[in-house]
Design a protein around this motif. Sequence first.
Motif, PDB file in Angstrom:
ATOM      1  N   SER A  91       0.846  -1.192   0.000  1.00  0.00           N
ATOM      2  CA  SER A  91       0.000   0.000   0.000  1.00  0.00           C
ATOM      3  C   SER A  91       0.887   1.249   0.000  1.00  0.00           C
ATOM      4  CB  SER A  91      -0.924  -0.009   1.213  1.00  0.00           C
ATOM      5  OG  SER A  91      -0.169  -0.023   2.411  1.00  0.00           O
ATOM      6  N   HIS A  95      -8.708  -3.489  -4.391  1.00  0.00           N
ATOM      7  CA  HIS A  95      -9.401  -2.576  -3.483  1.00  0.00           C
ATOM      8  C   HIS A  95      -9.013  -2.795  -2.017  1.00  0.00           C
ATOM      9  CE1 HIS A  95     -12.035  -2.133  -7.058  1.00  0.00           C
ATOM     10  NE2 HIS A  95     -12.106  -0.893  -6.626  1.00  0.00           N
ATOM     11  N   TYR A 154      -6.652  -0.294  -0.344  1.00  0.00           N
ATOM     12  CA  TYR A 154      -7.226   0.943   0.190  1.00  0.00           C
ATOM     13  C   TYR A 154      -7.535   0.827   1.685  1.00  0.00           C
ATOM     14  CZ  TYR A 154      -8.089   2.700  -4.584  1.00  0.00           C
ATOM     15  OH  TYR A 154      -7.959   3.154  -5.865  1.00  0.00           O
ATOM     16  N   GLU A 155      -7.728  -0.410   2.149  1.00  0.00           N
ATOM     17  CA  GLU A 155      -8.116  -0.627   3.545  1.00  0.00           C
ATOM     18  C   GLU A 155      -7.004  -0.283   4.531  1.00  0.00           C
ATOM     19  OE1 GLU A 155     -10.073  -4.378   4.323  1.00  0.00           O
ATOM     20  OE2 GLU A 155     -10.835  -4.453   2.263  1.00  0.00           O
ATOM     21  N   GLU A 173      -5.823   2.619   4.786  1.00  0.00           N
ATOM     22  CA  GLU A 173      -6.331   3.902   5.269  1.00  0.00           C
ATOM     23  C   GLU A 173      -5.286   4.704   6.049  1.00  0.00           C
ATOM     24  OE1 GLU A 173     -10.988   3.618   5.794  1.00  0.00           O
ATOM     25  OE2 GLU A 173      -9.996   2.159   7.084  1.00  0.00           O
TER      26      GLU A 173
END
Length: 364
Positions: free
Chosen positions: A271, A311, A314-315, A317
């Motif tokens: 990420s 996706h 994206y978690e 955050e």
Amino acid sequence: MKLNTIIEQLEMLAPLSYAEDFDNVGLLTGNSEQEINGILVCHDVLENVLNEAIEKKCNLIVCFHPIIFSGLKKITGKTYVERVVIKAIKNDIAIYALHTALDNHQNGVNKIICNQLGLKNTKILIPKEKFIRKLVTYTILENHEELRNALFDAGAGNIGNYEDCSFNSKGIGTYLGNENSNPEIGERFEFVENEEIKLEVTFEKHLESKILKALFKTHCYEEVAFEIYELQNQHQNIGLGMIGELETELSELDFLQFVKDKMQCGSIRHSEFSHKNIKKVAVLGGSGSFAISQAKKMGADAFLTADLKYHQFYESENQLLLADIGHYESERYTKNYIVDFLIKKIPNFAIILSEQNTNPVKYF
């Protein structure tokens, strides 16, 4: 050596009751009574691994991933799974899989990753639920200590870092025996009130038959009164994933390079950097996207796992660094651990680490 003797040792390494409900662990092909000449340990059972077992005269393959995962309606040789099953049966080769039974063990897959990374103060990331049961029984003072010790010897009374745990309380028991009774205290047709001790111990659910055997063997009563309850408590030493701390915190870039070197990764998908140092690290070998929220909840600075989808990155955050190190890479040292365990438990026996690299993912 008979296969069932080896299975007893494998059950010590990874009790099948530790496995997740969706999994297919244990003996997949073969007969537990067959004589075993040698053991080949691998990550995945493919045709080239079976050929290696035949060449090295090993008629037991102990694997991490089960080759039969869901039901087979046909075995015609059209898929790699069917071809492996056919060849194993034709050559009398037994296949035994560990998978999530070893994933959930406190010294299993995730502890191996932690050790490889040098993580300290490790604990389970997602403790297993509905695994602890409690036995409640009643006996007289003269039988109490012997009975309690027998239950301890059978595996009851272990709680976290403590063993021989129990709760004991005194009370008055009553009974009245009929013409077929043979009471330990009192006579037939006599209403008896007697001081008893209520004994309570917890145990892991796979030990239930062993616990009950010890109860009936040691209890002095003709009719043994007992109750078993399923507890809601989490088992702090069994479960998926682990979390621990690096000896020295690292920048995100240095951390990823460190992981790449230690886990021999072809590449790492990650990420976006949040420009925070990494100290507390959560790990979960294999597909672990379901544990992202738990890693955040436990304050991890980074979470290492595999098979993350677009996706799911994206978690993060901006709370932690998500790193997909590859499914095979996250579990790559497991087979070595299995070999080391079996060599200690079954010395002077042919136990061979497979030379085949079964990682289906290649890097350009």
